[in-house]
Design an enzyme around this catalytic site. Structure first.
Site, PDB file in Angstrom:
ATOM      1  N   ASP A   1       5.279   5.172 -12.959  1.00  0.00           N
ATOM      2  CA  ASP A   1       4.706   5.643 -11.730  1.00  0.00           C
ATOM      3  C   ASP A   1       3.701   4.498 -11.200  1.00  0.00           C
ATOM      4  O   ASP A   1       3.247   3.741 -12.039  1.00  0.00           O
ATOM      5  CB  ASP A   1       4.172   6.988 -11.902  1.00  0.00           C
ATOM      6  CG  ASP A   1       3.000   7.186 -12.917  1.00  0.00           C
ATOM      7  OD1 ASP A   1       3.304   7.320 -14.164  1.00  0.00           O
ATOM      8  OD2 ASP A   1       1.710   6.673 -12.481  1.00  0.00           O
TER       9      ASP A   1
ATOM     10  N   ASP B   1       0.807   5.322 -10.240  1.00  0.00           N
ATOM     11  CA  ASP B   1      -0.744   5.998 -10.437  1.00  0.00           C
ATOM     12  C   ASP B   1      -0.589   6.652  -8.858  1.00  0.00           C
ATOM     13  O   ASP B   1       0.315   7.214  -8.041  1.00  0.00           O
ATOM     14  CB  ASP B   1      -1.546   5.250 -10.752  1.00  0.00           C
ATOM     15  CG  ASP B   1      -2.902   6.128 -11.222  1.00  0.00           C
ATOM     16  OD1 ASP B   1      -2.405   7.191 -11.769  1.00  0.00           O
ATOM     17  OD2 ASP B   1      -4.044   5.647 -11.000  1.00  0.00           O
TER      18      ASP B   1
HETATM   19  N1  LIG Z   1      -0.647   7.462 -13.862  1.00  0.00           N
HETATM   20  C1  LIG Z   1      -0.876   7.556 -14.930  1.00  0.00           C
HETATM   21  N2  LIG Z   1      -2.099   7.958 -15.431  1.00  0.00           N
HETATM   22  C2  LIG Z   1      -2.470   7.912 -16.734  1.00  0.00           C
HETATM   23  N3  LIG Z   1      -1.484   8.197 -17.819  1.00  0.00           N
HETATM   24  C3  LIG Z   1      -0.189   7.935 -17.381  1.00  0.00           C
HETATM   25  N4  LIG Z   1       0.899   7.789 -18.086  1.00  0.00           N
HETATM   26  C4  LIG Z   1       2.060   7.535 -17.203  1.00  0.00           C
HETATM   27  N5  LIG Z   1       1.525   7.597 -15.846  1.00  0.00           N
HETATM   28  C5  LIG Z   1       0.287   7.846 -16.111  1.00  0.00           C
END
Ligand SMILES: Nc1ncnc2[nH]cnc12
Ligand SMILES: CSC[C@H]1O[C@H](OP(=O)(O)O)[C@H](O)[C@@H]1O
Length: 298
Positions: A218, A220
């Site tokens: 992703d 974030d």
């Molecule tokens: N956005 C995110 N923040 C922290 N850990 C993750 N693992 C997968 N995506 C994440």
């Protein structure tokens, strides 16, 4: 210096794989046994699968447990590293799901072999040692030799893979606020995750040659979306995991096992033990003989 694994003979398992979110077992392996291991730090996340790949013994451990019972803060990192060390693991490859902090790191498509970590964790035991002062160097928390091997395997598998990047390790389990995500980007970081620390630190303290294959799931919360969409994370994770299985099958045969003694990771503790040998108690020596014994007793 003594060979700490002479008692294991052919039973020694020199290669380890720690699977992250979505990777709870490795497929296509010739399984030898499931081993329940106990350590001075308690039990690892799960029984360890010992298998053979192209004649090489490999230990596999799912970091979060077989059914993802442990969140990042409660993973028994010390027991995991110690259990693998007891089996004979020196070459340790780990797999981690991460958020991407850069537009060019595309979730569900690209992989990253990070070269740096910023550790923001604050409620995890972060050293193996007690009553002995041990200060290992950690300027390069991922080992360059292991990084090269996994980078080559990812690229040979046809996956667009970024060479380097800073992984910010947050405590979690909640994802970042927008302000935190922006701050991490201002730091120049590439990835956000929750598990590289203390794992990398402990692997160095256990004299292992360690690197991570980071699988972005992703963007974030700094990018288009205001929240981390778990549906998107899971869909990308599935794609990433099916790709990383092929990578791991390439990594294992390409590890230069014969170079272990020449690799600086195998003597990371040589100048790191500050406590005078005579001030180290019998009970500490007994507990840490596996790692400290070759320096204190020789
Ligand atoms: N956005 C995110 N923040 C922290 N850990 C993750 N693992 C997968 N995506 C994440
Ligand atoms: C389920 S997404 C959040 C979770 O996934 C990552 O774990 P791992 O590094 O073991 O793949 C991340 O760090 C979080 O713990």
């Amino acid at each position: 210096m003594s060979d700490i694994y002479s008692h294991l003979g052919d039973e020694r398992v020199p290669i380890g794989v720690i699977g992250g979110s979505g990777l709870y077992e490795m497929d296509g392996l010739e399984i030898i046994e499931e081993r329940e291991v106990d350590t001075p730090f308690g039990k690892p996340s799960a029984p360890i699968t010992i298998a053979k790949v192209e004649g090489r013994r490999v230990a596999f451990l799912p970091r979060h447990g077989q059914h993802h019972e442990y969140v990042a803060s409660t993973v028994p990192y010390r027991a995991n590293i110690w259990a693998l060390k007891e089996l004979g693991v020196f070459w340790l490859v780990t797999v981690s799901a991460v958020g991407s902090l850069k537009e060019e790191i595309v979730p569900g498509e690209h992989f990253v072999i990070p070269d740096q970590i910023i550790d923001k964790t604050y409620r995890r035991p972060n050293t193996l040692y007690k009553d002995v002062a041990v200060h290992v160097g950690l300027s390069y928390p991922f080992h360059p030799m292991m990084r090269e091997i996994v980078l080559g395997a990812c690229r040979d598998e046809g996956i667009e893979t970024h060479d380097g990047g800073t992984y910010v390790c947050m405590e979690g389990p909640a994802f970042s606020t927008k302000a935190e995500s922006e701050l991490h980007r201002q730091w120049g970081a590439s990835l956000i995750g929750m598990t590289a620390m203390p794992e990398a630190r402990l692997a160095r303290e256990a004299e292992m040659c360690y690197a991570t294959i980071a699988l972005p799931t992703d963007y974030d919360v700094w990018y288009e979306s205001d929240h981390v969409d778990i549906g998107e994370v899971m869909a990308n994770m599935k794609r990433n995991i099916s790709n990383v299985r092929g990578v791991l099958r390439r990594v294992i045969p390409s590890i230069p096992l014969e170079q272990e003694a020449d690799c600086d990771a195998s003597h990371a503790l040589q100048y790191a033990i500050v406590t005078h040998p005579e001030a180290i108690s019998e009970s500490s020596l007994e507990q840490f003989r596996l790692t400290l014994g070759k320096y204190i007793e020789s």
